[in-house]
Design an enzyme around this catalytic site. Structure first.
Site, PDB file in Angstrom:
ATOM      1  N   HIS A  83      -3.351  -4.425   3.123  1.00 44.75           N
ATOM      2  CA  HIS A  83      -4.299  -3.725   4.016  1.00 44.75           C
ATOM      3  C   HIS A  83      -3.768  -3.443   5.420  1.00 44.75           C
ATOM      4  CE1 HIS A  83      -7.946  -2.273   5.911  1.00 44.75           C
ATOM      5  NE2 HIS A  83      -7.899  -3.241   6.799  1.00 44.75           N
ATOM      6  N   HIS A 141      -0.744  -2.887   6.400  1.00 45.17           N
ATOM      7  CA  HIS A 141       0.396  -1.967   6.299  1.00 45.17           C
ATOM      8  C   HIS A 141       1.598  -2.431   7.119  1.00 45.17           C
ATOM      9  CE1 HIS A 141      -2.136   1.748   4.873  1.00 45.17           C
ATOM     10  NE2 HIS A 141      -2.478   0.625   4.263  1.00 45.17           N
ATOM     11  N   ASP A 159       0.818  -1.227   0.000  1.00 43.23           N
ATOM     12  CA  ASP A 159       0.000   0.000   0.000  1.00 43.23           C
ATOM     13  C   ASP A 159       0.853   1.279   0.000  1.00 43.23           C
ATOM     14  OD1 ASP A 159      -1.540  -2.234   0.788  1.00 43.23           O
ATOM     15  OD2 ASP A 159      -3.035  -0.968   1.764  1.00 43.23           O
ATOM     16  N   GLU A 202      -4.515   2.141  -2.887  1.00 39.13           N
ATOM     17  CA  GLU A 202      -5.731   2.635  -2.218  1.00 39.13           C
ATOM     18  C   GLU A 202      -5.483   3.812  -1.279  1.00 39.13           C
ATOM     19  OE1 GLU A 202      -7.730   0.235   0.645  1.00 39.13           O
ATOM     20  OE2 GLU A 202      -6.018   0.206   1.984  1.00 39.13           O
ATOM     21  N   ASN A 203      -4.227   4.009  -0.837  1.00 39.14           N
ATOM     22  CA  ASN A 203      -3.932   5.114   0.085  1.00 39.14           C
ATOM     23  C   ASN A 203      -3.028   6.176  -0.552  1.00 39.14           C
ATOM     24  OD1 ASN A 203      -3.523   2.308   1.973  1.00 39.14           O
ATOM     25  ND2 ASN A 203      -5.119   3.737   2.581  1.00 39.14           N
ATOM     26  N   ASN A 247     -10.486  -1.233   0.652  1.00 39.42           N
ATOM     27  CA  ASN A 247     -11.592  -0.512   1.288  1.00 39.42           C
ATOM     28  C   ASN A 247     -11.551   0.996   1.055  1.00 39.42           C
ATOM     29  OD1 ASN A 247      -9.259  -1.099   3.026  1.00 39.42           O
ATOM     30  ND2 ASN A 247     -10.277   0.232   4.507  1.00 39.42           N
ATOM     31  N   HIS A 248     -10.377   1.564   0.701  1.00 38.47           N
ATOM     32  CA  HIS A 248     -10.298   3.018   0.498  1.00 38.47           C
ATOM     33  C   HIS A 248     -10.525   3.448  -0.952  1.00 38.47           C
ATOM     34  CE1 HIS A 248      -9.235   4.243   4.537  1.00 38.47           C
ATOM     35  NE2 HIS A 248      -8.343   3.255   4.599  1.00 38.47           N
ATOM     36  N   HIS A 301      -6.940  -8.248  -0.011  1.00 38.20           N
ATOM     37  CA  HIS A 301      -6.910  -7.088   0.877  1.00 38.20           C
ATOM     38  C   HIS A 301      -7.777  -7.407   2.086  1.00 38.20           C
ATOM     39  CE1 HIS A 301      -5.945  -2.828   1.238  1.00 38.20           C
ATOM     40  NE2 HIS A 301      -7.126  -2.668   1.796  1.00 38.20           N
TER      41      HIS A 301
HETATM   42 FE   LIG Z   1      -4.113   0.394   2.848  1.00 43.46          FE
HETATM   43 FE   LIG Z   2      -7.163  -1.134   3.253  1.00 46.14          FE
END
Ligand SMILES: [Fe+2]
Ligand SMILES: [Fe+2]
Length: 278
Positions: free
Chosen positions: A176, A178, A8, A39-40, A67-68, A151
């Site tokens: 996910h 991290h 990520d 995603e981040n 999810n992001h 994820h």
């Molecule tokens: Fe993430």
């Molecule tokens: Fe995530």
């Protein structure tokens, strides 16, 4: 062939590592194709077209998410136009975007990429175990090599997915949390597995965000605004060597570079082949 999956990418510190160092990592490990979880990438929350395009420009071939993915509204339009940006395949039918993509290496070899999201301690999407099998069936005729970014939050769910797909995919790599885990292995039927590949971003942080507000939320139970941290940027990734005739993994290795280590790699690469002057 050698595949690299980058953990990520969080905010500007993560993007800068990718922009400055990814080519050197690709050269050093003779990487044929790069997958990265984006995603981040936009200040910790979601991804925009400008940022996604810059990551593709920096050498990433396929972007996965989680999810992001919908945190930035413009991702809705971007994901419709950019097939190299994936969202978890197990969102309900009708949700924009796709959960798989068949990419090509520079010399034209196919690599299938699938993105799915867990349901334990997360939003209850469709069953990822059934959906991933369907996605594998739908791309298998185009690529024997298939990499799954799973994820998910719970280690148990991730390991379960590893066993579920052993012999059916080349690698199941978790994202996910991290935090990079140290459990990389090749399962008995030839599938590479790693519970979490970790984060490409600031590690003097709470999973990428500034310590103070994040810690305050735990101390007070009150909401706080989160900004990406800046200190101790590190690139976390995993290398998977795949036999493209069988689709099996032959090697899996975690990698991690601090900013300084990445700088050294870039410098080594730029001096390599420079003729010595008299
Ligand atoms: Fe993430
Ligand atoms: Fe995530």
């Amino acid at each position: 062939m050698n595949l690299l999956l980058v953990g990520d990418i969080v905010g500007r510190p993560g993007r800068e590592l990718v922009r400055r160092g990814l080519r050197a990592v690709i050269d050093a490990h003779e990487v044929d194709l790069v997958i990265a979880n984006a995603e981040n990438a936009a200040a910790g929350f979601g991804v925009t077209k400008d940022i996604g395009d810059s990551l593709l420009e920096a050498g990433i071939d396929v972007m996965t998410s989680g999810n992001h993915i919908w945190d930035k509204k413009e991702a809705l339009d971007y994901i419709k136009a950019e097939p190299r940006l994936l969202r978890p395949a197990n969102f309900p039918a009708g949700v924009p975007g796709r959960g798989s993509y068949v990419a090509q290496t520079g010399d034209g070899r196919a690599v299938g990429v699938i993105n799915a999201m867990g349901r334990v301690f997360m939003q209850p999407l469709d069953d990822p175990f059934a959906v991933v099998l369907r996605e594998i069936e739908s791309i298998r005729h185009r690529s024997r090599v298939i990499i799954v970014d799973f994820h998910a939050e719970a280690t148990s769910e991730k390991i379960a997915m590893g066993w579920h797909l052993d012999g059916r995919a080349t690698a199941i790599i978790g994202t996910h949390t991290h935090v990079q885990t140290a459990d990389e292995r090749i399962l008995p039927k030839g599938t590479a597995y790693l519970t979490d590949v970790g984060m490409t971003g600031p590690h003097d942080s709470i999973i990428g965000m500034e310590v103070e507000p994040s810690l305050a939320r735990f101390l007070t139970g009150m909401p706080a605004k989160f900004e990406p941290a800046t200190g101790n940027a590190r690139l976390n990734a995993v290398l998977v060597e795949a036999d493209e005739r069988t689709g099996r993994a032959t090697r899996v290795a975690r990698i991690g570079y601090s900013e300084r280590e990445l700088e050294e790699l870039v410098n080594r690469a730029s001096t390599k082949g420079t003729p010595l002057r008299a």
